[in-house]
Write a protein that holds these residues in place. Structure first.
Motif, PDB file in Angstrom:
ATOM      1  N   PRO A  29       0.807  -1.226   0.000  1.00 36.68           N
ATOM      2  CA  PRO A  29       0.000   0.000   0.000  1.00 36.68           C
ATOM      3  C   PRO A  29       0.838   1.272   0.000  1.00 36.68           C
ATOM      4  N   PHE A  30       2.000   1.256   0.659  1.00 31.95           N
ATOM      5  CA  PHE A  30       2.805   2.478   0.710  1.00 31.95           C
ATOM      6  C   PHE A  30       3.474   2.768  -0.633  1.00 31.95           C
ATOM      7  N   ILE A  31       3.811   1.735  -1.387  1.00 29.24           N
ATOM      8  CA  ILE A  31       4.325   1.963  -2.745  1.00 29.24           C
ATOM      9  C   ILE A  31       3.228   2.562  -3.620  1.00 29.24           C
ATOM     10  N   LYS A  32       2.000   2.038  -3.484  1.00 27.23           N
ATOM     11  CA  LYS A  32       0.875   2.602  -4.239  1.00 27.23           C
ATOM     12  C   LYS A  32       0.664   4.073  -3.886  1.00 27.23           C
ATOM     13  N   LEU A  33       0.749   4.379  -2.590  1.00 26.82           N
ATOM     14  CA  LEU A  33       0.585   5.767  -2.151  1.00 26.82           C
ATOM     15  C   LEU A  33       1.698   6.658  -2.701  1.00 26.82           C
ATOM     16  N   SER A  34       2.929   6.137  -2.706  1.00 27.16           N
ATOM     17  CA  SER A  34       4.053   6.937  -3.200  1.00 27.16           C
ATOM     18  C   SER A  34       3.911   7.197  -4.700  1.00 27.16           C
ATOM     19  N   TYR A  35       3.467   6.193  -5.453  1.00 37.01           N
ATOM     20  CA  TYR A  35       3.267   6.383  -6.887  1.00 37.01           C
ATOM     21  C   TYR A  35       2.196   7.432  -7.151  1.00 37.01           C
ATOM     22  N   GLU A  36       1.159   7.432  -6.317  1.00 39.16           N
ATOM     23  CA  GLU A  36       0.082   8.420  -6.467  1.00 39.16           C
ATOM     24  C   GLU A  36       0.601   9.824  -6.157  1.00 39.16           C
ATOM     25  N   LYS A  37       1.361   9.960  -5.079  1.00 40.58           N
ATOM     26  CA  LYS A  37       1.853  11.277  -4.673  1.00 40.58           C
ATOM     27  C   LYS A  37       2.883  11.821  -5.650  1.00 40.58           C
ATOM     28  N   LEU A  38       3.708  10.947  -6.222  1.00 39.92           N
ATOM     29  CA  LEU A  38       4.785  11.377  -7.119  1.00 39.92           C
ATOM     30  C   LEU A  38       4.404  11.261  -8.591  1.00 39.92           C
ATOM     31  N   ASP A  39       3.144  10.873  -8.836  1.00 46.14           N
ATOM     32  CA  ASP A  39       2.620  10.767 -10.208  1.00 46.14           C
ATOM     33  C   ASP A  39       3.463   9.812 -11.062  1.00 46.14           C
ATOM     34  N   PHE A 222      11.431  13.593  -9.571  1.00 43.39           N
ATOM     35  CA  PHE A 222      10.341  13.667  -8.593  1.00 43.39           C
ATOM     36  C   PHE A 222      10.368  14.992  -7.833  1.00 43.39           C
ATOM     37  N   THR A 223       9.169  15.444  -7.458  1.00 41.73           N
ATOM     38  CA  THR A 223       9.029  16.605  -6.588  1.00 41.73           C
ATOM     39  C   THR A 223       8.442  16.131  -5.263  1.00 41.73           C
ATOM     40  N   PHE A 224       9.279  16.075  -4.241  1.00 35.10           N
ATOM     41  CA  PHE A 224       8.851  15.560  -2.943  1.00 35.10           C
ATOM     42  C   PHE A 224       8.244  16.673  -2.088  1.00 35.10           C
ATOM     43  N   ASP A 225       7.127  16.363  -1.421  1.00 37.17           N
ATOM     44  CA  ASP A 225       6.647  17.191  -0.327  1.00 37.17           C
ATOM     45  C   ASP A 225       6.864  16.399   0.957  1.00 37.17           C
ATOM     46  N   MET A 226       6.424  16.930   2.084  1.00 36.27           N
ATOM     47  CA  MET A 226       6.680  16.263   3.354  1.00 36.27           C
ATOM     48  C   MET A 226       6.042  14.873   3.398  1.00 36.27           C
ATOM     49  N   GLN A 227       4.820  14.748   2.880  1.00 36.17           N
ATOM     50  CA  GLN A 227       4.116  13.469   2.939  1.00 36.17           C
ATOM     51  C   GLN A 227       4.810  12.409   2.091  1.00 36.17           C
ATOM     52  N   SER A 228       5.169  12.750   0.858  1.00 33.85           N
ATOM     53  CA  SER A 228       5.820  11.777  -0.020  1.00 33.85           C
ATOM     54  C   SER A 228       7.210  11.414   0.491  1.00 33.85           C
ATOM     55  N   PHE A 229       7.902  12.385   1.105  1.00 32.57           N
ATOM     56  CA  PHE A 229       9.219  12.079   1.667  1.00 32.57           C
ATOM     57  C   PHE A 229       9.087  11.144   2.863  1.00 32.57           C
ATOM     58  N   MET A 230       8.063  11.345   3.709  1.00 38.58           N
ATOM     59  CA  MET A 230       7.855  10.472   4.862  1.00 38.58           C
ATOM     60  C   MET A 230       7.499   9.057   4.408  1.00 38.58           C
ATOM     61  N   ILE A 231       6.769   8.934   3.303  1.00 37.79           N
ATOM     62  CA  ILE A 231       6.448   7.610   2.750  1.00 37.79           C
ATOM     63  C   ILE A 231       7.733   6.930   2.295  1.00 37.79           C
ATOM     64  N   LEU A 232       8.594   7.675   1.586  1.00 45.04           N
ATOM     65  CA  LEU A 232       9.882   7.122   1.160  1.00 45.04           C
ATOM     66  C   LEU A 232      10.711   6.702   2.366  1.00 45.04           C
ATOM     67  N   LEU A 233      10.706   7.518   3.407  1.00 49.57           N
ATOM     68  CA  LEU A 233      11.469   7.211   4.619  1.00 49.57           C
ATOM     69  C   LEU A 233      10.937   5.936   5.272  1.00 49.57           C
ATOM     70  N   TYR A 234       9.607   5.783   5.303  1.00 49.65           N
ATOM     71  CA  TYR A 234       9.045   4.561   5.887  1.00 49.65           C
ATOM     72  C   TYR A 234       9.398   3.338   5.041  1.00 49.65           C
ATOM     73  N   LEU A 235       9.330   3.471   3.715  1.00 46.30           N
ATOM     74  CA  LEU A 235       9.690   2.353   2.840  1.00 46.30           C
ATOM     75  C   LEU A 235      11.152   1.958   3.038  1.00 46.30           C
ATOM     76  N   ALA A 236      12.012   2.943   3.230  1.00 44.06           N
ATOM     77  CA  ALA A 236      13.420   2.652   3.505  1.00 44.06           C
ATOM     78  C   ALA A 236      13.560   1.940   4.851  1.00 44.06           C
ATOM     79  N   PHE A 237      12.812   2.427   5.857  1.00 39.52           N
ATOM     80  CA  PHE A 237      12.861   1.803   7.179  1.00 39.52           C
ATOM     81  C   PHE A 237      12.399   0.351   7.133  1.00 39.52           C
ATOM     82  N   LEU A 238      11.260   0.091   6.456  1.00 32.87           N
ATOM     83  CA  LEU A 238      10.750  -1.287   6.440  1.00 32.87           C
ATOM     84  C   LEU A 238      11.698  -2.211   5.682  1.00 32.87           C
ATOM     85  N   SER A 239      12.369  -1.689   4.656  1.00 34.26           N
ATOM     86  CA  SER A 239      13.348  -2.509   3.937  1.00 34.26           C
ATOM     87  C   SER A 239      14.515  -2.859   4.847  1.00 34.26           C
TER      88      SER A 239
END
Length: 311
Positions: A29-39, A222-239
């Motif tokens: 789900p977080f990859i789906k969210l990141s794709y949506e936020k980053l188009d 990519f153009t990151f905002d706070m939300q998309s960056f936090m999603i990337l950070l979480y994806l990095a953490f879970l990996s």
């Protein structure tokens, strides 16, 4: 309690293996969210590979700097470079190149079901590599029941089309690469610390993803905002956390004993997608979960009994 005692204890093993599966399942789900936020569109494979490269590079660097701050020796040793490159190329680079390209030519349901074959390939590879980890009757039954659960979990997503083309072939290559990478990491962890190994294999493996993605789509599309960056950070953490847990599980246990826990990844992915993305959660998902858990119990029960006898 030392690391070996924890990761070989039935409860510690269950918590660690299921925890890694939960973390990896939450990636869907977080990859789906990141794709949506980053188009990032489904057919934009270059952007997908670049984003995966960002994710694993950040994950490896997080592990490196956190444990450096904790005074752990993280200095790269020349004697380990070849092994770490090999693990990173197989476990991170090839697995995700094959996965993203294969998924773009396949359906979501077929991709999810094929993703469940990692356990099968891991057990088969272990059968030929380790004399004390042969495929037996109980493992075969557990695999069959567990994989049936993976299929059930994915059936509500749509009709299962029994087609097999280039997409499905590449997805199978991805699962073989992931399974073999896990075995390589297990062997490597006998000679080096798991945290050190995990950090460097992700850093080295991610560089190829960044280069390929960057060459095809630009290195900073990519153009990151706070939300998309936090999603990337979480994806990095879970990996990072997922690989540290799983590599420790693999280091201290037989491959055949723990591989079926990987069947939990698509199950957790479906459940968490329903919660986070407001997708429909069918009752059949819980039947699939029950089958996966049953398969894990069947494979692990003889070992538990033997431990009880020994004690």
């Amino acid at each position: 309690m030392n690391a070996k005692a924890f990761f070989t204890h039935p409860l510690g093993l269950m918590i660690s293996a299921a925890g890694a599966a939960f973390l990896w399942g939450s990636a869907f789900p977080f990859i789906k969210l990141s794709y949506e936020k980053l188009d990032i569109k489904p057919d934009e494979i270059g952007e997908q590979l670049l984003f995966a490269g960002y994710r694993f590079l950040l994950a490896g660097l997080l592990v490196y700097f956190i444990f450096r701050l904790l005074k752990k020796d993280m200095k790269l040793r020349r004697v380990h470079i070849v092994t770490l490159v090999k693990i990173g190329v197989v476990q991170t680079f090839f697995q995700y190149v094959f996965f993203y390209i294969g998924l773009s030519y396949s359906t979501g349901i077929q991709g999810s079901i094929i993703a469940g074959t990692t356990s099968l390939f891991q057990i088969i590879i272990a059968h030929f590599m380790y004399e004390d980890d042969r495929v037996n009757r109980m493992k075969s039954i557990g695999l069959l029941i567990g994989f049936s659960g993976v299929i059930l979990v994915n059936l509500p997503k749509g009709d299962l089309q029994l087609s097999f083309g280039i997409g499905e072939i590449l997805l199978l290559f991805a699962m073989v690469s992931g399974a073999y990478g896990n075995i390589l990491a297990r062997n490597g962890s006998q000679k080096m610390d798991v945290i050190y190994l995990t950090s460097y294999q992700m850093i080295l493996g991610s560089l190829g993803l960044v280069v390929i993605g960057g060459v095809t789509s630009g290195f900073f599309p990519f153009t990151f905002d706070m939300q998309s960056f936090m999603i990337l950070l979480y994806l990095a953490f879970l990996s990072a956390a997922g690989f540290i847990l799983w590599n420790n599980v693999m280091k201290y246990n037989q491959v055949g004993k723990v591989s079926l826990y990987l069947f939990l990844i698509p199950v957790f992915g479906v459940i968490l997608s329903a919660i986070l993305l407001d997708e429909t959660l069918h009752y059949i998902v819980f039947l699939g979960l029950a089958l996966v858990v049953s398969g894990i119990i069947i494979v692990n029960r003889p070992a538990v009994k033997q431990q009880e006898k020994d004690s």
